[in-house]
Design an enzyme around this catalytic site. Structure first.
Site, PDB file in Angstrom:
ATOM      1  N   LYS A  62      -1.127   2.433  -7.324  1.00 24.95           N
ATOM      2  CA  LYS A  62       0.226   2.228  -7.750  1.00 24.95           C
ATOM      3  C   LYS A  62       1.193   2.868  -6.890  1.00 24.95           C
ATOM      4  O   LYS A  62       1.940   2.619  -6.449  1.00 24.95           O
ATOM      5  CB  LYS A  62       0.494   2.413  -9.156  1.00 24.95           C
ATOM      6  CG  LYS A  62       1.635   1.809  -9.908  1.00 24.95           C
ATOM      7  CD  LYS A  62       1.785   2.020 -11.197  1.00 24.95           C
ATOM      8  CE  LYS A  62       2.864   0.926 -11.965  1.00 24.95           C
ATOM      9  NZ  LYS A  62       2.824   1.062 -13.434  1.00 24.95           N
ATOM     10  N   GLU A 100       4.049   8.783   5.696  1.00 29.29           N
ATOM     11  CA  GLU A 100       4.754   8.199   6.721  1.00 29.29           C
ATOM     12  C   GLU A 100       4.302   7.021   7.499  1.00 29.29           C
ATOM     13  O   GLU A 100       4.924   6.528   8.260  1.00 29.29           O
ATOM     14  CB  GLU A 100       5.075   9.351   7.833  1.00 29.29           C
ATOM     15  CG  GLU A 100       6.077  10.558   7.298  1.00 29.29           C
ATOM     16  CD  GLU A 100       5.787  12.039   7.789  1.00 29.29           C
ATOM     17  OE1 GLU A 100       6.678  12.199   8.621  1.00 29.29           O
ATOM     18  OE2 GLU A 100       4.963  12.610   7.303  1.00 29.29           O
ATOM     19  N   ARG A 108      -9.341   7.093   1.344  1.00 24.90           N
ATOM     20  CA  ARG A 108      -9.479   6.680   0.224  1.00 24.90           C
ATOM     21  C   ARG A 108      -8.155   6.797  -0.565  1.00 24.90           C
ATOM     22  O   ARG A 108      -7.363   7.440  -0.329  1.00 24.90           O
ATOM     23  CB  ARG A 108     -10.532   7.605  -0.697  1.00 24.90           C
ATOM     24  CG  ARG A 108     -10.641   7.157  -2.224  1.00 24.90           C
ATOM     25  CD  ARG A 108     -12.136   7.321  -2.300  1.00 24.90           C
ATOM     26  NE  ARG A 108     -12.328   7.491  -3.617  1.00 24.90           N
ATOM     27  CZ  ARG A 108     -12.555   8.537  -4.441  1.00 24.90           C
ATOM     28  NH1 ARG A 108     -12.035   9.675  -3.896  1.00 24.90           N
ATOM     29  NH2 ARG A 108     -12.462   8.451  -5.767  1.00 24.90           N
ATOM     30  N   ALA A 144      -1.514  15.035  -0.172  1.00 29.57           N
ATOM     31  CA  ALA A 144      -2.521  14.574  -0.946  1.00 29.57           C
ATOM     32  C   ALA A 144      -3.885  15.038  -0.156  1.00 29.57           C
ATOM     33  O   ALA A 144      -4.838  15.593  -1.000  1.00 29.57           O
ATOM     34  CB  ALA A 144      -2.633  12.990  -0.859  1.00 29.57           C
ATOM     35  N   LEU A 148      -6.106   7.368  -3.645  1.00 30.89           N
ATOM     36  CA  LEU A 148      -6.103   7.976  -4.942  1.00 30.89           C
ATOM     37  C   LEU A 148      -5.469   7.370  -5.984  1.00 30.89           C
ATOM     38  O   LEU A 148      -5.742   7.560  -7.142  1.00 30.89           O
ATOM     39  CB  LEU A 148      -5.444   9.651  -4.945  1.00 30.89           C
ATOM     40  CG  LEU A 148      -6.173  10.286  -3.652  1.00 30.89           C
ATOM     41  CD1 LEU A 148      -5.468  11.503  -3.361  1.00 30.89           C
ATOM     42  CD2 LEU A 148      -7.860  10.776  -4.065  1.00 30.89           C
ATOM     43  N   ASN A 149      -4.494   6.783  -5.904  1.00 26.89           N
ATOM     44  CA  ASN A 149      -3.813   5.936  -7.116  1.00 26.89           C
ATOM     45  C   ASN A 149      -3.068   4.510  -6.462  1.00 26.89           C
ATOM     46  O   ASN A 149      -2.255   4.776  -5.685  1.00 26.89           O
ATOM     47  CB  ASN A 149      -2.691   6.710  -7.603  1.00 26.89           C
ATOM     48  CG  ASN A 149      -2.032   6.224  -8.672  1.00 26.89           C
ATOM     49  OD1 ASN A 149      -1.771   5.172  -8.806  1.00 26.89           O
ATOM     50  ND2 ASN A 149      -1.617   6.888  -9.685  1.00 26.89           N
ATOM     51  N   GLY A 189       8.783  12.770  -5.093  1.00 24.78           N
ATOM     52  CA  GLY A 189       9.179  11.214  -5.754  1.00 24.78           C
ATOM     53  C   GLY A 189       7.905  10.417  -5.449  1.00 24.78           C
ATOM     54  O   GLY A 189       7.739   9.359  -5.748  1.00 24.78           O
ATOM     55  N   GLY A 221      -3.450  11.165   4.113  1.00 25.84           N
ATOM     56  CA  GLY A 221      -2.004  11.217   3.802  1.00 25.84           C
ATOM     57  C   GLY A 221      -1.486   9.754   4.089  1.00 25.84           C
ATOM     58  O   GLY A 221      -1.826   9.010   4.808  1.00 25.84           O
TER      59      GLY A 221
HETATM   60 MO1  MOS Z   1       7.721  14.610   6.976  1.00 26.22          MO
HETATM   61  S1  MOS Z   1       9.418  13.752   8.421  1.00 26.22           S
HETATM   62  O1  MOS Z   1       6.981  15.431   7.961  1.00 26.22           O
HETATM   63  O2  MOS Z   1       8.814  15.487   5.989  1.00 26.22           O
END
Ligand code: MOS
Length: 764
Positions: free
Chosen positions: A659, A731, A654, A516, A656-657, A473, A728
């Protein structure tokens, strides 16, 4: 063009605000989630779960249930086939959430443990039959009180890795000019994705196909193969859409195994979708923590000692270690440090990573304590953090691959208006409402794992790119499409990205915010390698305008290959393929490890573009950083906290998008607000049963709880991690939110709440 753009060769769509390529499928209901695959002759499974937390099954009587219409089979430990252990030494073929196989014995280790599966013609028949199965138990006294468990129960020793130290904390504490020592607690929490876990299992002779809602198709395949004693090639796992995971679909839980043995038993495909209630024991949770922080600083506000002791829990059938203190080793420059984790075994399901495992609970405690110490030292909390900024990784002494945390503090503070803050607690009001402003640091590692991808340039000019990764998602379909489109100079509509299938090239778990950063470089390299094949065909072809040109002089843009300094000399992809009667050219990049090098056209044709050297973790520390600023409003009679404003700035390489990145950050911050104010799974104090197991009682933020959120991206590419410069963002935005809110609550009220969630009773 800036030098940044020169280096990446990707300027057209990557980095822009682009809507999800799969958005339409989702809003029209065409996107097929795991439980929805319309297979012929499907039967429905329903799990039977234990209703005691510890003991033995004395008897299971299925006779009434078996007589119900539509019931096809009931499997329990009495008649289930033998399964093989899932324990594995490493993560190469998946990882089990717990070292425990269902229906193999009469032992019960936690409430909600799978003890049977009913298969029937319809879901309702299966569910009714499950409820009519009569089980008698021999109950033992469960262990679930965390304090008591730490004293009395069996411990899990997570090893030296989780007990790092440096310098001499005791001496530093004696010499300090200001110290604090406080204990912070966090409750049990559940991921609660919108889509509950679901599996359809289908056998064709000795081959198994599984449609599963998972963050790791390759891991699910590996664990199913292991558990069932099959070669991995005989198992295929498909997961095209995942309705949220947040960690609870990362490791392997055993319901897909149960679906597989049930399907074999009834000789039909079996669909098993967990109920919301079953999710509260079947696929992990964030464990409770009791964290004691001892901090000391000198008279200039420099930290001289940090001690962070975490008491937490795992189950009797799994070894989860919530690493709350590990972030503490790296967040601030401090010569003396002690980190410890004590882990007790309790009769609850096994904990698992949940949105920033360790970082999220850990930064709540650390960033609250830092705020307390800053107040005690009389220093502004932002300034205090800047004084203690870690210019290098303070524990490994490695340089950061890229770190712009001070810029995060300053930009978020400016956008928030922090300079207008009166630091005195209780000093800011709007009418009779108390207003509080608080802040905290966010941080999460920058992971990159080996990934492969395949690119096909078709004779009709379209491109199909694929990798066995996932879209939770979060936007994977979209960013990978953008990267492929940009690498080959095509409009997005010409590119199709495929994922979520073990038949596709290898990709890692979509956990640890790694997707990513791991899969993008593989996608780009595969596209480059496919284009290179096309170029090699053209330069060897006397009918091509590129005949006898050097590969080094040719670039790919706008669906053409052409001479870089003479763009009219060239031809389209279609022209090359059609002239040679080729349906497509394809290339696959399969890095054996993170250091693998790809051939990069961009690297050879645009001066200054780096080759992909992989993430050099020997040389650099890869870590993302950010800063959260929160405003709360508290009615002094109702004591209810409302977050009215959040501003966050993030240093995640960077973007990447714009939005999808913004949406990710909003989601993370909302999760953090839930943690700060609402989320808590309660256990019955007598039996240890989960009594909050629905979304009516487990409170998560809804629309009315969500304030205006501003997300700022610092956007400094991290080329040491990968040639796209992206880390990434899954999180990091959850980490630090709970502390920023708690610090704002203190600023509003003068009251420190050191126990999440901050409910009105704690402010009385
Ligand atoms: Mo995440 S809690 O490493 O899926």
């Amino acid at each position: 063009m800036t030098s940044t753009q020169d280096r990446t060769n990707i300027q057209q769509k990557t980095g822009k605000d682009i809507s999800r390529v799969d958005g339409k499928l989702k809003v029209t209901g065409e996107a097929c989630y795991s439980a929805e695959f319309p297979l012929e002759g499907i039967a429905h499974g329903y799990l039977i779960q234990s209703t005691i937390a510890r003991g033995r099954i004395k008897a299971i009587d299925t006779s009434k249930a078996e007589q119900l219409p539509g019931v096809l089979a009931i499997l329990t430990h009495k008649n289930a086939p033998k399964l093989n252990s899932l324990e594995s030494g490493d993560f190469s073929s998946g990882h089990a959430g717990e070292n425990f196989l269902p229906l193999q014995s009469d032992r019960v280790y936690f409430d909600g443990q799978h003890i049977g599966i009913v298969v029937a013609q319809t879901y309702e028949q299966a569910r009714l039959a499950a409820s009519l199965t009569e089980i008698t138990y021999e109950t033992e006294e469960p262990v679930f009180d965390l304090d008591k468990a730490l004293e009395q129960s069996e411990k899990y020793d997570a090893g030296e890795r989780l007990q790092p130290s440096r310098g001499d904390v005791e001496t530093a504490l004696k010499q300090a000019s200001v110290t604090i020592e406080e204990t912070y607690t966090t409750p049990l929490e559940h991921h609660n994705p919108m889509e509950t876990s679901a599996t359809i299992a289908e056998w064709n002779d000795d081959e198994l196909t599984v449609y599963d809602s998972t963050q790791w198709v390759m891991g699910t395949r590996g664990m199913l193969a292991k558990g069932l004693g099959l070669p991995e090639e005989k198992v295929r796992v498909i997961s095209h859409f995942v309705g949220g995971g947040f960690g609870c679909k990362g490791f392997f839980w055993t319901h897909p195994l149960l679906a597989a043995i049930a399907a074999r038993k009834v000789n039909r495909p079996v669909r098993l979708m967990l109920t919301r209630q079953q999710m509260f024991s079947a696929c992990g949770h964030r464990p409770r923590t009791i964290q004691k922080l001892t901090l000391a600083a000198d008279d200039t506000g420099k930290l001289t000692a940090i001690r962070h002791i975490t008491n937490t829990e795992t189950s009797f059938v799994g070894d989860h270690a919530e690493p709350c203190g590990m972030t503490t080793t790296l967040l601030y420059a401090c010569p003396n440090l002690e980190v410890k984790h004590n882990i007790a075994r309790v009769n609850i399901g096994t904990p698992t990573p949940m949105r920033g495992p360790g970082e999220t609970s850990g930064t709540y405690a650390l960033e609250s304590a830092i705020d307390e110490l800053a107040y005690k030292a009389g220093i502004d909390p932002v300034e205090f953090r800047i004084i203690n900024h870690a210019d290098r990784h303070p524990h490994s002494d490695k340089p950061w691959s890229s770190k712009n945390l001070i810029e995060c503090y300053r930009r978020a503070a400016d956008a928030f208006g922090w300079q207008n803050r009166d630091p005195r607690p209780g000093s800011m009001r709007d009418g009779s409402d108390l207003i509080g402003w608080g802040m905290a640091t966010a941080t999460y590692p920058g992971y990159r794992f080996p990934a492969a991808a395949k690119a096909q340039i078709l004779a009709n000019g379209r491109v199909v790119v694929s990798s066995a990764t996932h879209d939770l998602g979060t936007g994977t379909y979209t960013i990978m499409t953008q990267i492929a489109a940009d690498t080959l100079g095509l409009p997005i509509e010409q590119v199709k990205f495929e994922l979520g299938d073990t038949k596709l090239p290898q990709a890692p778990v979509s956990g640890g915010s790694c997707t990513a950063a791991s899969v993008s470089p593989a996608v780009r390299s595969a596209c480059e390698a496919a284009a290179l094949k096309l170029i090699e065909i053209a330069i060897a072809d006397s009918e091509s305008p590129l005949y006898n040109h050097a590969v080094e002089d040719i670039i790919t843009e706008q669906g053409r290959i052409f001479v870089a300094n003479s763009p009219s000399v060239g031809e389209t992809y279609q022209e090359v393929l059609q002239r040679h009667n080729l349906p497509f050219v394809e290339a696959q990049v399969s890095p054996q490890d993170k250091g693998a090098r790809y051939k990069s056209i961009a690297a050879r044709t645009k001066p200054g573009i780096a080759e992909d050297e992989g993430a050099d973790s020997e040389q650099f520390a890869f870590q993302s950083f950010g800063a959260h600023f929160a405003e709360v409003r508290i009615n002094p009679r109702r004591h209810q906290v409302k977050v009215t404003r959040m501003v966050g700035a993030f240093d995640v390489g960077r973007i990447l998008n714009q939005k999808t990145a913004r949406s990710q950050v909003y989601g993370g911050i909302i999760f953090g607000i839930g943690m700060a104010l609402m989320e808590e799974t309660l256990l019955d104090p007598h039996s240890g049963r989960v009594i909050i197991h629905n979304l009516a009682d487990y409170h998560v933020p809804i629309q009315a709880d969500i304030p205006q959120i501003e997300a700022i991206f610092v956007e400094k590419p991290d080329y040491h991690l990968n040639p796209l410069g992206a880390r990434g963002i899954g999180e990091i935005s959850t980490t630090g939110v709970a502390a920023a809110v708690a610090n704002a609550v203190y600023h509003a009220t003068g009251k420190r709440v050191r126990d999440l969630p901050i409910t009105p009773d704690k402010l009385l």
